[in-house]
Design an enzyme around this catalytic site. Sequence first.
Site, short mmCIF file in Angstrom:
data_model
loop_
_atom_site.label_atom_id
_atom_site.label_comp_id
_atom_site.label_asym_id
_atom_site.label_seq_id
_atom_site.Cartn_x
_atom_site.Cartn_y
_atom_site.Cartn_z
N GLN A 163 -11.48 6.15 -0.71
CA GLN A 163 -12.23 7.19 -1.42
C GLN A 163 -11.83 8.57 -0.92
O GLN A 163 -11.83 9.53 -1.68
CB GLN A 163 -13.73 6.98 -1.20
CG GLN A 163 -14.29 5.72 -1.79
CD GLN A 163 -15.75 5.55 -1.44
OE1 GLN A 163 -16.34 6.33 -0.70
NE2 GLN A 163 -16.36 4.50 -1.98
N GLY A 164 -11.55 8.66 0.37
CA GLY A 164 -11.14 9.93 0.95
C GLY A 164 -9.80 10.36 0.40
O GLY A 164 -9.15 9.66 -0.38
N GLY A 165 -9.35 11.51 0.83
CA GLY A 165 -8.12 12.06 0.26
C GLY A 165 -6.97 12.06 1.23
O GLY A 165 -6.87 11.23 2.12
N GLU A 191 -0.93 1.29 8.62
CA GLU A 191 -1.94 0.87 9.59
C GLU A 191 -1.44 -0.23 10.52
O GLU A 191 -1.95 -0.37 11.64
CB GLU A 191 -3.20 0.38 8.86
CG GLU A 191 -4.38 0.18 9.77
CD GLU A 191 -5.66 -0.20 9.04
OE1 GLU A 191 -6.65 -0.52 9.72
OE2 GLU A 191 -5.66 -0.19 7.79
N LEU A 246 -3.67 7.97 4.84
CA LEU A 246 -2.78 7.99 3.67
C LEU A 246 -1.57 8.89 3.94
O LEU A 246 -0.44 8.57 3.57
CB LEU A 246 -3.53 8.48 2.43
CG LEU A 246 -4.63 7.55 1.90
CD1 LEU A 246 -5.39 8.22 0.76
CD2 LEU A 246 -4.05 6.22 1.43
N GLY A 256 0.84 -1.19 0.00
CA GLY A 256 0.00 0.00 0.00
C GLY A 256 0.88 1.24 0.00
O GLY A 256 2.09 1.17 -0.27
N ARG A 260 -8.96 8.00 14.79
CA ARG A 260 -8.24 8.64 13.68
C ARG A 260 -9.05 9.77 13.05
O ARG A 260 -10.24 9.63 12.78
CB ARG A 260 -7.92 7.59 12.61
CG ARG A 260 -7.27 8.18 11.36
CD ARG A 260 -6.88 7.09 10.38
NE ARG A 260 -8.02 6.42 9.80
CZ ARG A 260 -8.65 6.82 8.70
NH1 ARG A 260 -8.25 7.92 8.07
NH2 ARG A 260 -9.67 6.14 8.22
N ASP A 307 -2.00 -10.05 9.57
CA ASP A 307 -0.84 -10.95 9.50
C ASP A 307 0.43 -10.31 10.05
O ASP A 307 1.22 -10.97 10.73
CB ASP A 307 -0.62 -11.40 8.05
CG ASP A 307 -1.86 -11.99 7.42
OD1 ASP A 307 -2.59 -12.71 8.14
OD2 ASP A 307 -2.12 -11.74 6.23
N GLU A 331 -13.68 17.22 5.66
CA GLU A 331 -14.32 16.03 6.18
C GLU A 331 -14.54 16.19 7.68
O GLU A 331 -14.12 17.19 8.29
CB GLU A 331 -13.50 14.78 5.85
CG GLU A 331 -13.42 14.52 4.35
CD GLU A 331 -12.62 13.29 3.98
OE1 GLU A 331 -12.30 12.49 4.89
OE2 GLU A 331 -12.32 13.12 2.79
N ARG A 337 -15.76 10.30 13.92
CA ARG A 337 -16.37 9.09 13.37
C ARG A 337 -16.97 8.18 14.44
O ARG A 337 -18.01 7.56 14.22
CB ARG A 337 -15.32 8.31 12.57
CG ARG A 337 -15.05 8.92 11.21
CD ARG A 337 -13.99 8.14 10.47
NE ARG A 337 -13.84 8.65 9.10
CZ ARG A 337 -12.92 8.21 8.25
NH1 ARG A 337 -12.07 7.28 8.62
NH2 ARG A 337 -12.86 8.71 7.03
N HIS A 382 -13.44 -0.32 10.08
CA HIS A 382 -12.75 0.40 9.01
C HIS A 382 -11.24 0.51 9.20
O HIS A 382 -10.48 0.24 8.27
CB HIS A 382 -13.36 1.81 8.90
CG HIS A 382 -12.82 2.64 7.79
ND1 HIS A 382 -12.82 2.22 6.47
CD2 HIS A 382 -12.26 3.88 7.79
CE1 HIS A 382 -12.29 3.16 5.71
NE2 HIS A 382 -11.93 4.17 6.48
N HIS A 421 -16.34 2.98 10.33
CA HIS A 421 -16.78 4.05 9.44
C HIS A 421 -18.29 4.15 9.50
O HIS A 421 -18.99 3.13 9.45
CB HIS A 421 -16.33 3.79 8.00
CG HIS A 421 -16.41 5.00 7.14
ND1 HIS A 421 -17.60 5.51 6.67
CD2 HIS A 421 -15.44 5.83 6.67
CE1 HIS A 421 -17.36 6.59 5.95
NE2 HIS A 421 -16.06 6.82 5.94
N LYS A 427 0.97 -9.97 -0.35
CA LYS A 427 0.07 -11.11 -0.21
C LYS A 427 -0.71 -11.38 -1.50
O LYS A 427 -0.99 -12.53 -1.83
CB LYS A 427 -0.89 -10.83 0.94
CG LYS A 427 -1.77 -11.97 1.37
CD LYS A 427 -2.52 -11.57 2.63
CE LYS A 427 -3.39 -12.69 3.17
NZ LYS A 427 -4.06 -12.29 4.44
#
Length: 489
Positions: free
Chosen positions: A43-45, A352, A369, A9, A363, A203, A110, A268, A328, A224, A31
Amino acid sequence: MNVVVVGSGIAGLTAALHAHEAGHIVTIVTKGALGDGCTGFAQGGVAGVYGPGDSAERHAADTMDAGAGLSDAVAVEVLVEEGAARIAELIARGVAFDRGADDELLLGREAAHSHARIVHAGGDATGAAISRALVAAVRRTRITVTEQAFLADLIVTDGTVRGIRLLIDGTARALVADAVILATGGAGHLYAHTTNPVGTTGDGIAAALRAGAEVADLEFVQFHPTILAEGPAFLVSEAVRGEGATLIDDEGRRFTFDSHPDGELAPRDVVSRAIARQAGVQGSPVRLDATMLGARMLAARFPTIDRVTRKRGFDWAREPIPVTPAAHYLMGGVVTDLEGRSSVRGLFAVGEVARTGVHGANRLASNSLLEGAVFGARAAAALDRPWLRSRSVRLPRPETVPNRDRSAFDRTALQQLMWEEVGLIRTRDGLEHALAVVRDWRATAAAPSTAAEHEDANLLLLAEATASAALARTVSVGAHHLEPALIGV
């Protein structure tokens, strides 16, 4: 230095690219296929671009507030101060963030952000754009990539990580390394309902635990608030509420203001619990009303959500859509310093899978990101530096404890147990029950051999650690919520 990065990622790819550019020999192990994982689904930035009246200091304050006072102030300062450089780097690597007619970056807002400071790509396809760009950047280098490889364990000799053990097509293999950077993501599939892609089974955290690494804050699981309530889990970005969409009950009332003065833009954890409670009262999902934004704006700003909702039979420009919370993001993980070093020599963790201290108990939207990019780069820069951390912890052995129902283990049963007892709303009795069941399952489990069996073992280990951590925290804070009447009982 021979460096192995596990995961592909934003955190893993950033770490790999920086390590390669610093002259290290780098192998990425993933993996699935290169770029698989949670980043591509985001989807968020990326938060961190400051317009008039905004600043890194304000971003830090919002992050600390969202974290319910448990965020590490120094880690947060690093995040917001280095964010601009990492966003500029993403642009240089080919990420086309959305821009206005004046060619300036478009900034969105947001929940729990005091200002519009979030950049997006493709409207609601930011993660996919970042993943494509970073994968392409890796492909242009001499970084070795090993795909479809399952992390079975870390190789530890004399208290130092020396490599990893893999399963590739069912065959065990060893990969020796001078340093291992875990970037394997969280553990969303601990729960019956999650936004995470298949394979997010903790993992990396489990392997780190077995190696004696310190973990923390596993009790802080973010749910979420807005997942489409019909069909397979599909996230409806918080940015939709940032643009003005509202959450309503069966009578059209905006019920979230009963829980927080910021209503739909509250943190959230607050919004998720408000939705869960309201759905329980009315016996049906609550609804997200975005009709005031209009069909043209919804299609242009949120093309992915627009396409999926319509494919599932909803015209969200004309009618509110049913939504529900789902697991989430994991705020806890492998404890690291500001350079990604764990408590076990030779083992780094970023993204993460790591607990940097940035997120605290909850968070802030669009910080994930950013965290992956910032701390991925920092870990790579620290590869040649002296190791300052070295304190492994002993992993408790599973013990058989009374299990009230003696139910047989399967992954679905574990996920439902975690959803009901270690989810959005918890009780001490429920946590104790979940812990008893999980410990019984662990104590009677056979040694894993296949990748699926290793995943189950990892989920069981993390379920025990998560329930134990939740029991140890006897007051509600952030994403960890105990029923008030039972706190401290």
